[in-house]
Design a protein around this motif. Structure first.
Motif, PDB file in Angstrom:
ATOM      1  N   ILE A   4      36.737 -56.833  93.297  1.00 41.85           N
ATOM      2  CA  ILE A   4      36.567 -56.605  91.860  1.00 41.85           C
ATOM      3  C   ILE A   4      35.417 -57.464  91.355  1.00 41.85           C
ATOM      4  O   ILE A   4      35.369 -58.670  91.608  1.00 41.85           O
ATOM      5  CB  ILE A   4      37.854 -56.950  91.088  1.00 41.85           C
ATOM      6  N   SER A   5      34.464 -56.847  90.670  1.00 39.22           N
ATOM      7  CA  SER A   5      33.339 -57.571  90.087  1.00 39.22           C
ATOM      8  C   SER A   5      33.397 -57.473  88.569  1.00 39.22           C
ATOM      9  O   SER A   5      34.131 -56.656  88.009  1.00 39.22           O
ATOM     10  CB  SER A   5      32.011 -57.012  90.605  1.00 39.22           C
ATOM     11  N   HIS A   6      32.611 -58.306  87.904  1.00 35.79           N
ATOM     12  CA  HIS A   6      32.653 -58.399  86.447  1.00 35.79           C
ATOM     13  C   HIS A   6      31.233 -58.359  85.880  1.00 35.79           C
ATOM     14  O   HIS A   6      30.295 -58.875  86.484  1.00 35.79           O
ATOM     15  CB  HIS A   6      33.335 -59.705  86.018  1.00 35.79           C
ATOM     16  N   ARG A   7      31.099 -57.747  84.715  1.00 37.66           N
ATOM     17  CA  ARG A   7      29.829 -57.750  84.001  1.00 37.66           C
ATOM     18  C   ARG A   7      30.086 -57.380  82.541  1.00 37.66           C
ATOM     19  O   ARG A   7      31.201 -57.054  82.145  1.00 37.66           O
ATOM     20  CB  ARG A   7      28.838 -56.774  84.622  1.00 37.66           C
ATOM     21  N   PHE A   8      29.021 -57.425  81.731  1.00 42.03           N
ATOM     22  CA  PHE A   8      29.088 -57.013  80.343  1.00 42.03           C
ATOM     23  C   PHE A   8      28.299 -55.720  80.176  1.00 42.03           C
ATOM     24  O   PHE A   8      27.219 -55.560  80.748  1.00 42.03           O
ATOM     25  CB  PHE A   8      28.538 -58.099  79.423  1.00 42.03           C
ATOM     26  N   VAL A   9      28.859 -54.806  79.377  1.00 40.73           N
ATOM     27  CA  VAL A   9      28.235 -53.506  79.143  1.00 40.73           C
ATOM     28  C   VAL A   9      28.193 -53.272  77.639  1.00 40.73           C
ATOM     29  O   VAL A   9      29.182 -53.519  76.935  1.00 40.73           O
ATOM     30  CB  VAL A   9      29.033 -52.372  79.827  1.00 40.73           C
ATOM     31  N   GLU A  10      27.062 -52.794  77.154  1.00 38.15           N
ATOM     32  CA  GLU A  10      26.914 -52.489  75.729  1.00 38.15           C
ATOM     33  C   GLU A  10      27.377 -51.063  75.481  1.00 38.15           C
ATOM     34  O   GLU A  10      26.723 -50.097  75.885  1.00 38.15           O
ATOM     35  CB  GLU A  10      25.450 -52.648  75.309  1.00 38.15           C
ATOM     36  N   SER A  11      28.535 -50.906  74.822  1.00 39.36           N
ATOM     37  CA  SER A  11      29.018 -49.570  74.469  1.00 39.36           C
ATOM     38  C   SER A  11      28.117 -48.975  73.394  1.00 39.36           C
ATOM     39  O   SER A  11      27.522 -49.702  72.581  1.00 39.36           O
ATOM     40  CB  SER A  11      30.461 -49.634  73.959  1.00 39.36           C
ATOM     41  N   ALA A  12      28.022 -47.653  73.372  1.00 39.92           N
ATOM     42  CA  ALA A  12      27.247 -46.988  72.321  1.00 39.92           C
ATOM     43  C   ALA A  12      27.824 -47.264  70.937  1.00 39.92           C
ATOM     44  O   ALA A  12      27.156 -47.039  69.927  1.00 39.92           O
ATOM     45  CB  ALA A  12      27.186 -45.493  72.585  1.00 39.92           C
ATOM     46  N   SER A  13      29.054 -47.758  70.864  1.00 39.44           N
ATOM     47  CA  SER A  13      29.652 -48.133  69.581  1.00 39.44           C
ATOM     48  C   SER A  13      29.033 -49.408  69.024  1.00 39.44           C
ATOM     49  O   SER A  13      29.286 -49.775  67.874  1.00 39.44           O
ATOM     50  CB  SER A  13      31.158 -48.326  69.747  1.00 39.44           C
ATOM     51  N   GLY A  14      28.276 -50.115  69.857  1.00 43.19           N
ATOM     52  CA  GLY A  14      27.656 -51.361  69.446  1.00 43.19           C
ATOM     53  C   GLY A  14      28.390 -52.598  69.902  1.00 43.19           C
ATOM     54  O   GLY A  14      27.931 -53.720  69.663  1.00 43.19           O
ATOM     55  N   LEU A  15      29.523 -52.428  70.566  1.00 39.63           N
ATOM     56  CA  LEU A  15      30.312 -53.567  71.031  1.00 39.63           C
ATOM     57  C   LEU A  15      29.916 -53.936  72.457  1.00 39.63           C
ATOM     58  O   LEU A  15      29.856 -53.071  73.332  1.00 39.63           O
ATOM     59  CB  LEU A  15      31.798 -53.223  70.984  1.00 39.63           C
ATOM     60  N   ARG A  16      29.660 -55.212  72.685  1.00 43.33           N
ATOM     61  CA  ARG A  16      29.372 -55.709  74.026  1.00 43.33           C
ATOM     62  C   ARG A  16      30.703 -56.001  74.713  1.00 43.33           C
ATOM     63  O   ARG A  16      31.457 -56.878  74.292  1.00 43.33           O
ATOM     64  CB  ARG A  16      28.510 -56.976  73.948  1.00 43.33           C
ATOM     65  N   MET A  17      31.001 -55.229  75.769  1.00 45.90           N
ATOM     66  CA  MET A  17      32.322 -55.273  76.371  1.00 45.90           C
ATOM     67  C   MET A  17      32.285 -55.872  77.770  1.00 45.90           C
ATOM     68  O   MET A  17      31.438 -55.514  78.596  1.00 45.90           O
ATOM     69  CB  MET A  17      32.914 -53.856  76.432  1.00 45.90           C
ATOM     70  N   HIS A  18      33.228 -56.754  78.019  1.00 43.02           N
ATOM     71  CA  HIS A  18      33.420 -57.267  79.372  1.00 43.02           C
ATOM     72  C   HIS A  18      34.228 -56.251  80.160  1.00 43.02           C
ATOM     73  O   HIS A  18      35.243 -55.727  79.676  1.00 43.02           O
ATOM     74  CB  HIS A  18      34.171 -58.599  79.354  1.00 43.02           C
ATOM     75  N   VAL A  19      33.765 -55.936  81.372  1.00 43.03           N
ATOM     76  CA  VAL A  19      34.497 -54.996  82.218  1.00 43.03           C
ATOM     77  C   VAL A  19      34.713 -55.593  83.599  1.00 43.03           C
ATOM     78  O   VAL A  19      33.882 -56.346  84.112  1.00 43.03           O
ATOM     79  CB  VAL A  19      33.770 -53.632  82.352  1.00 43.03           C
ATOM     80  N   ALA A  20      35.844 -55.258  84.187  1.00 45.61           N
ATOM     81  CA  ALA A  20      36.111 -55.510  85.602  1.00 45.61           C
ATOM     82  C   ALA A  20      36.031 -54.159  86.293  1.00 45.61           C
ATOM     83  O   ALA A  20      36.518 -53.156  85.762  1.00 45.61           O
ATOM     84  CB  ALA A  20      37.492 -56.126  85.783  1.00 45.61           C
ATOM     85  N   GLU A  21      35.403 -54.108  87.456  1.00 45.67           N
ATOM     86  CA  GLU A  21      35.207 -52.816  88.099  1.00 45.67           C
ATOM     87  C   GLU A  21      35.275 -52.937  89.617  1.00 45.67           C
ATOM     88  O   GLU A  21      35.089 -54.017  90.186  1.00 45.67           O
ATOM     89  CB  GLU A  21      33.872 -52.197  87.671  1.00 45.67           C
ATOM     90  N   ALA A  22      35.506 -51.794  90.233  1.00 45.25           N
ATOM     91  CA  ALA A  22      35.553 -51.727  91.694  1.00 45.25           C
ATOM     92  C   ALA A  22      35.242 -50.304  92.118  1.00 45.25           C
ATOM     93  O   ALA A  22      35.559 -49.340  91.426  1.00 45.25           O
ATOM     94  CB  ALA A  22      36.931 -52.143  92.222  1.00 45.25           C
ATOM     95  N   GLY A  23      34.580 -50.165  93.255  1.00 46.52           N
ATOM     96  CA  GLY A  23      34.354 -48.857  93.851  1.00 46.52           C
ATOM     97  C   GLY A  23      33.194 -48.085  93.253  1.00 46.52           C
ATOM     98  O   GLY A  23      32.509 -48.534  92.336  1.00 46.52           O
ATOM     99  N   SER A  24      32.979 -46.913  93.796  1.00 46.03           N
ATOM    100  CA  SER A  24      31.949 -45.994  93.315  1.00 46.03           C
ATOM    101  C   SER A  24      32.494 -44.577  93.430  1.00 46.03           C
ATOM    102  O   SER A  24      33.396 -44.303  94.222  1.00 46.03           O
ATOM    103  CB  SER A  24      30.665 -46.146  94.129  1.00 46.03           C
ATOM    104  N   GLY A  25      31.927 -43.692  92.613  1.00 46.02           N
ATOM    105  CA  GLY A  25      32.405 -42.319  92.583  1.00 46.02           C
ATOM    106  C   GLY A  25      32.696 -41.899  91.164  1.00 46.02           C
ATOM    107  O   GLY A  25      32.188 -42.505  90.209  1.00 46.02           O
ATOM    108  N   PRO A  26      33.511 -40.856  90.953  1.00 44.55           N
ATOM    109  CA  PRO A  26      33.866 -40.424  89.596  1.00 44.55           C
ATOM    110  C   PRO A  26      34.500 -41.564  88.810  1.00 44.55           C
ATOM    111  O   PRO A  26      35.289 -42.353  89.351  1.00 44.55           O
ATOM    112  CB  PRO A  26      34.856 -39.285  89.850  1.00 44.55           C
ATOM    113  N   LEU A  27      34.169 -41.633  87.523  1.00 45.53           N
ATOM    114  CA  LEU A  27      34.594 -42.756  86.686  1.00 45.53           C
ATOM    115  C   LEU A  27      36.041 -42.604  86.216  1.00 45.53           C
ATOM    116  O   LEU A  27      36.442 -41.544  85.728  1.00 45.53           O
ATOM    117  CB  LEU A  27      33.670 -42.866  85.469  1.00 45.53           C
TER     118      LEU A  27
END
Length: 322
Positions: A4-27
Motif C-alpha cells: 500500500i502506497s500513499h500520496r495526495f491527489v487534487e480532486s476536481a472539487s478543489g479538495l486536496r485528498m490523501h489516498v492510500a492505494e494498491a495495484g493497477s487496473g480498473p479503478l
C-alpha cells in the motif's frame, strides 16, 4: 503496510485528498465511514490489488491527512459526492466502481445517483440506499418518536455544536475501544438512543477484551489519526442531514441505475430495528440494478474489518460480473 502506497491527489472539487492505494487496473474507490479513515480498508486494498484492480481508499473530507474546511455547510452530500466524482478523473480514470461503508455508503449511493456516467458499479456496506423521504431527518424523527424524545436519537445528539466532539475527544482510546468493540445498547424500538444526561458513548458497553479482528495496534492507529484534528469536521457530516434532504429535491423519486451490491451484517445496529430489516426486501424499486443483498451471519457494524475475507471475495465476485 506492505503493498500500500500513499500520496495526495487534487480532486476536481478543489479538495486536496490523501489516498492510500494498491495495484493497477480498473479503478475501485473505497470510502470509509464515521469515525474512521482509509485504514478501515487495509485488507481490501491488498485483496483487490491481487485480483487485478487499482484500489484507492481516500481519507474523505474532514478526515485524517485530507482535512477540510471548518464551515458546517461545506460537508453536504453534494460536496462529499463531488469529491468522489472529482477524484475519479484526478486518478486518471473515466469510470470507477464506488464502494462505501457506514457514512461512505450514502456517499457511494449518491455518487451513483448523481453521476451514473462515472460509476460502473456501486457497493454499500452496512447502510442501504434509502430513497429520499417526504421530510428531513428532524421532522421524520419527531413524527416517529415524539417531542422531545426524538432529541435522544444519536444523530440528533450530534447536531449540538461542541458537545459530542468534546465527549468523543476526551479519551480517544476509550472512544475507539467502545465504538469498535463495545456491544450496542438498543432501545425497545431498536434505535440507539443517548440516555438522559449521558453521551453517545453510553450507547455502547465497555468491552472486556478486543475481538479477534481488532488489535491494540489498530486502536493506536485511530487514536493517532484523531489526536490532532478531533471529531468536529467528521460530525459536520451529520449536521447536514436536513440540508441534504433539501439539496436532493431534484432527485426525488429518481432511482440508482448502476449495478449494485449491498453487504450487511445481521448484528449491525443500522438494521437492528424491524422497520430497517424489512426495508431490505424493497430496495430493488429504488435500485433496479441491485444484484444481491448479502447478509453476513454474526457480523456487526464494522463489516469489512470484521469479515475481511468474505467482503473481499464478495467485491471481487461483483467486479468480475460487471
Amino acid at each position: 503496510m506492505t503493498g500500500i502506497s500513499h500520496r495526495f491527489v487534487e480532486s476536481a472539487s478543489g479538495l486536496r485528498m490523501h489516498v492510500a492505494e494498491a495495484g493497477s487496473g480498473p479503478l475501485v474507490l473505497l470510502l470509509h465511514g464515521f469515525p474512521e479513515s482509509w485504514y478501515s480498508w487495509r485488507h481490501q486494498l491488498v485483496a483487490l490489488a491481487d485480483a487485478g484492480y487499482h484500489a484507492v481508499a481516500p481519507d474523505q473530507r474532514g478526515y485524517g491527512r485530507t482535512g477540510g474546511p471548518d464551515e458546517v455547510d461545506q460537508y453536504s452530500i453534494l460536496h462529499l459526492a463531488g469529491d468522489v466524482a472529482g477524484l475519479i478523473g484526478a486518478l486518471g480514470a473515466d469510470r470507477a466502481v464506488v464502494v462505501g461503508h457506514d457514512w461512505g455508503a450514502p456517499v457511494a449511493w449518491h455518487t451513483a445517483l448523481f453521476r451514473p456516467d462515472l460509476v460502473r458499479g456501486v457497493v454499500g456496506l452496512s447502510v442501504p440506499p434509502y430513497p429520499r423521504g417526504r421530510a428531513g431527518l428532524s421532522q421524520t424523527l419527531r413524527g416517529q418518536l415524539g417531542d422531545p424524545a426524538y432529541l435522544a436519537y444519536y444523530m440528533m445528539y450530534f447536531q449540538q455544536q461542541g458537545v459530542p466532539e468534546a465527549e468523543l475527544g476526551r479519551d480517544l482510546d476509550t472512544t475507539f475501544r467502545r465504538l469498535l468493540a463495545g456491544a450496542p445498547v438498543m432501545a425497545a424500538h431498536g434505535l440507539p438512543m443517548v440516555p438522559e444526561g449521558g453521551g453517545f458513548l453510553d450507547v455502547f458497553q465497555d468491552p472486556e477484551e478486543l475481538p479477534d479482528w481488532l488489535t491494540e495496534a489498530d486502536i493506536a492507529f485511530l487514536v493517532a489519526e484523531f489526536e490532532e484534528n478531533g471529531f468536529r469536521r467528521p460530525l459536520h457530516w451529520y449536521r447536514n442531514l436536513d440540508r441534504n434532504w433539501e439539496l436532493t429535491a431534484p432527485w426525488h423519486g429518481a432511482s440508482i441505475q448502476p449495478p449494485a451490491l449491498l453487504i450487511v451484517g445481521d448484528k449491525d445496529l443500522v438494521v437492528a430495528n424491524p422497520q430497517a430489516r424489512e426495508s431490505l426486501s424493497t430496495l430493488s424499486g429504488h435500485v433496479p440494478g441491485l444484484r444481491e443483498v448479502r447478509l453476513l451471519s454474526g457480523c456487526g457494524h464494522w463489516t469489512q474489518q470484521e469479515r475481511p475475507k468474505e467482503v473481499s471475495e464478495a467485491l471481487v465476485d461483483f467486479l468480475a460480473g460487471l
